[in-house]
Design an enzyme around this catalytic site. Structure first.
Site, mmCIF file in Angstrom:
data_model
loop_
_atom_site.group_PDB
_atom_site.id
_atom_site.type_symbol
_atom_site.label_atom_id
_atom_site.label_comp_id
_atom_site.label_asym_id
_atom_site.label_seq_id
_atom_site.Cartn_x
_atom_site.Cartn_y
_atom_site.Cartn_z
ATOM 1 N N SER A 1 0.741 -1.119 0.118
ATOM 2 C CA SER A 1 -0.220 0.062 -0.077
ATOM 3 C C SER A 1 0.849 1.326 0.069
ATOM 4 O O SER A 1 1.919 1.257 0.669
ATOM 5 C CB SER A 1 -0.836 -0.116 1.224
ATOM 6 O OG SER A 1 -1.458 1.273 1.255
ATOM 7 N N TYR B 1 -2.193 -1.376 10.882
ATOM 8 C CA TYR B 1 -2.302 -2.130 9.437
ATOM 9 C C TYR B 1 -1.002 -1.578 8.593
ATOM 10 O O TYR B 1 -0.659 -2.259 7.991
ATOM 11 C CB TYR B 1 -3.846 -1.427 8.953
ATOM 12 C CG TYR B 1 -3.895 -1.459 7.192
ATOM 13 C CD1 TYR B 1 -3.812 -2.576 6.707
ATOM 14 C CD2 TYR B 1 -3.343 -0.359 6.661
ATOM 15 C CE1 TYR B 1 -3.856 -2.703 5.154
ATOM 16 C CE2 TYR B 1 -3.345 -0.352 5.162
ATOM 17 C CZ TYR B 1 -3.588 -1.696 4.624
ATOM 18 O OH TYR B 1 -3.666 -1.812 3.121
ATOM 19 N N LYS C 1 2.094 -3.805 6.557
ATOM 20 C CA LYS C 1 2.443 -3.612 5.193
ATOM 21 C C LYS C 1 3.884 -3.417 5.357
ATOM 22 O O LYS C 1 4.916 -4.171 4.491
ATOM 23 C CB LYS C 1 1.845 -2.535 4.415
ATOM 24 C CG LYS C 1 0.171 -3.261 4.211
ATOM 25 C CD LYS C 1 -0.046 -3.912 3.400
ATOM 26 C CE LYS C 1 -1.437 -4.693 3.234
ATOM 27 N NZ LYS C 1 -1.490 -6.036 2.769
ATOM 28 N N ARG D 1 -10.258 13.503 9.517
ATOM 29 C CA ARG D 1 -10.281 12.285 10.194
ATOM 30 C C ARG D 1 -8.692 12.066 10.655
ATOM 31 O O ARG D 1 -7.791 12.432 9.838
ATOM 32 C CB ARG D 1 -10.629 11.370 9.261
ATOM 33 C CG ARG D 1 -10.625 9.852 9.488
ATOM 34 C CD ARG D 1 -10.958 8.678 8.559
ATOM 35 N NE ARG D 1 -10.147 8.570 7.273
ATOM 36 C CZ ARG D 1 -10.465 8.027 6.240
ATOM 37 N NH1 ARG D 1 -11.462 7.300 6.232
ATOM 38 N NH2 ARG D 1 -9.647 7.955 5.396
HETATM 39 N N1 UFG Z 1 -13.169 10.467 3.090
HETATM 40 C C1 UFG Z 1 -14.203 11.234 3.494
HETATM 41 N N2 UFG Z 1 -15.329 10.900 3.872
HETATM 42 C C2 UFG Z 1 -15.496 9.355 4.249
HETATM 43 C C3 UFG Z 1 -14.448 8.793 3.586
HETATM 44 C C4 UFG Z 1 -13.215 9.110 3.272
HETATM 45 O O1 UFG Z 1 -13.968 12.378 3.374
HETATM 46 O O2 UFG Z 1 -16.653 8.919 4.413
HETATM 47 C C5 UFG Z 1 -11.908 11.043 2.519
HETATM 48 C C6 UFG Z 1 -10.742 10.629 3.519
HETATM 49 O O3 UFG Z 1 -10.350 11.591 4.162
HETATM 50 C C7 UFG Z 1 -9.815 10.590 2.293
HETATM 51 C C8 UFG Z 1 -10.397 10.252 1.151
HETATM 52 O O4 UFG Z 1 -11.557 10.576 1.217
HETATM 53 O O5 UFG Z 1 -9.275 12.086 2.069
HETATM 54 C C9 UFG Z 1 -9.793 8.949 0.869
HETATM 55 O O6 UFG Z 1 -10.301 7.997 1.994
HETATM 56 P P1 UFG Z 1 -10.231 6.489 1.785
HETATM 57 O O7 UFG Z 1 -10.516 6.060 3.237
HETATM 58 O O8 UFG Z 1 -11.520 5.826 0.942
HETATM 59 O O9 UFG Z 1 -8.829 6.041 1.446
HETATM 60 P P2 UFG Z 1 -7.436 6.285 2.410
HETATM 61 O O10 UFG Z 1 -6.521 7.110 1.390
HETATM 62 O O11 UFG Z 1 -7.619 7.079 3.737
HETATM 63 O O12 UFG Z 1 -7.093 5.018 2.511
HETATM 64 C C10 UFG Z 1 -6.372 4.231 1.452
HETATM 65 C C11 UFG Z 1 -6.477 2.695 1.816
HETATM 66 C C12 UFG Z 1 -5.634 2.316 2.886
HETATM 67 C C13 UFG Z 1 -4.434 2.870 2.941
HETATM 68 C C14 UFG Z 1 -4.307 4.472 2.875
HETATM 69 C C15 UFG Z 1 -3.072 5.113 2.744
HETATM 70 O O13 UFG Z 1 -7.753 2.516 1.771
HETATM 71 O O14 UFG Z 1 -5.816 0.908 2.944
HETATM 72 O O15 UFG Z 1 -5.035 4.642 1.526
HETATM 73 O O16 UFG Z 1 -3.095 6.519 2.817
HETATM 74 F F1 UFG Z 1 -3.743 2.617 4.322
#
Ligand code: UFG
Length: 339
Positions: A127, A152, A156, A297
């Site tokens: 990741s 998590y 990785k 978050r």
């Molecule tokens: N987001 C929102 N609202 C939500 C969900 C997400 O605003 O309800 C935003 C988050 O703040 C982020 C973006 O959407 O800016 C993407 O969020 P995700 O949770 O979809 O993905 P992440 O980038 O946080 O997580 C991904 C992978 C993880 C990994 C991570 C590393 O899902 O496995 O990238 O940064 F660890």
């Protein structure tokens, strides 16, 4: 003779799409999955897309003997793609031991099986989380690995290290460490896609479930970041493009040097903000999404996207789908599901 590829977690989101692409490329994919984060009917859907039978085994990858028994059914095992792992960042903070036990334990089990069964080629699901918050958000494979912000993420990093040592130890192991950015979308047939359990953690399934009325509204996690529109920027990649990269990684391992454990960034090279993703979803699907701006978050980095040059040059891989395609496919998939 058709080359067999063992796919752990082959009923999961990225795994199921990869099984289809392996089949399309002429391999014989064999699925190992215990359906802890999928459903058995996904296998039927994969078979319906492929138009052929796909062998599958309901086995927990931590169970080394059981995995070995599966592998021993096949004589021409070309490689193993290891998807099987727990993947929810928040859950890993609450249940760290489960994450280390499952993610690290499964990897050790499959590495032992590979060595005893003389399987050389490993493709590992890593990741972009390994980079944490990088000084330059356009990360390359040389961007330093950062101390993980969650159990998590640490699993990785730990798994990558174990593989790097294992490739230099006894045996013939060669490996690729595929660092995924943000996979979204679903198969264009709408027969397979993401199946989040309970309330989704990730943006795209939260958007599609909100559009469908399962969730009341989407909360955008912060709009006061130092980015053009104040919301976080990520590199959203269509899951089919990501799946195809696994086939390319296997081909690369055919000619790779012994002892190689090559990391590859798998992203599009283009960042999109949360608000841009909402707009794309609304425009492409001709609907309005109910959303509010909420607080940040914990643990989110403001901006990260891939420099995918190495994957393009070395694997000969480029993305063929756009974010517009992905948001349409994600919505088609969501609509195909019952409530
Ligand atoms: N987001 C929102 N609202 C939500 C969900 C997400 O605003 O309800 C935003 C988050 O703040 C982020 C973006 O959407 O800016 C993407 O969020 P995700 O949770 O979809 O993905 P992440 O980038 O946080 O997580 C991904 C992978 C993880 C990994 C991570 C590393 O899902 O496995 O990238 O940064 F660890």
């Amino acid at each position: 003779m058709t080359k067999t590829v063992i796919v752990t977690g082959g009923a999961g989101y990225i795994g199921s799409h990869t099984v289809v692409e392996l089949y399309n490329a002429g391999y014989n994919p064999v699925i190992i999955d215990d359906f802890r984060n999928s459903k058995p009917w996904i296998i039927d859907r994969i078979e319906s897309i492929c138009g052929g039978k796909i062998p599958f085994f309901n086995v927990d990858c931590q169970d080394e003997l059981a995995v070995k028994k599966v592998v021993e059914n096949y004589t021409n095992v070309h490689g193993l793609i290891h998807f099987a792992a727990d993947k929810a960042v928040g859950e890993s903070v609450a249940k760290p031991v489960q994450y280390y036990q499952n993610n690290v334990g499964s990897l050790c089990a499959i590495l032992n099986v590979m060595q005893s069964c003389n399987i050389e080629n490993l493709v590992f699901s890593s990741s972009c989380t390994v980079y944490g918050e990088a000084a330059d958000p356009a990360v390359t494979e040389e961007t330093p690995i950062k101390e993980a912000a969650s159990p998590y993420g640490d699993t990785k990093i730990t798994c990558e290290k174990i593989i790097q040592f294992a490739t230099k130890g006894e045996g013939q192991l060669k490996s690729t460490l595929l660092r995924y950015f943000n996979p979204i979308g679903a198969h264009p047939s709408a027969k397979i896609g993401e199946l989040p359990q309970g309330v989704p953690n990730n943006l795209m399934p939260y958007i599609t479930q909100t559009a469908k009325g399962i969730r009341e509204k989407l909360t955008v996690f912060g709009n006061d970041y130092d980015t053009p529109d104040g919301t976080n920027i990520r590199d959203y990649i269509h899951v089919v493009d990501l799946a195809i990269a696994h086939v390319k990684a296997l081909e690369f391992l055919d000619t790779a040097a012994n002892n190689s454990a090559e990391p590859f960034n798998l992203g599009t090279g283009r960042g999109s903000s949360v608000l841009e993703m909402i707009r794309a979803f609304e425009t492409e699907n001709n609907l309005k999404l109910n959303y509010v701006i909420g607080p940040r978050r914990a643990g989110d980095v403001p901006m990260i996207y891939a420099n995918p040059k190495k994957a393009q040059d070395v694997l000969g891989w480029t993305c063929k789908y756009t974010v517009s395609d992905a948001v349409k496919h994600a919505w088609n998939w969501e609509q195909s599901l019952g409530n």
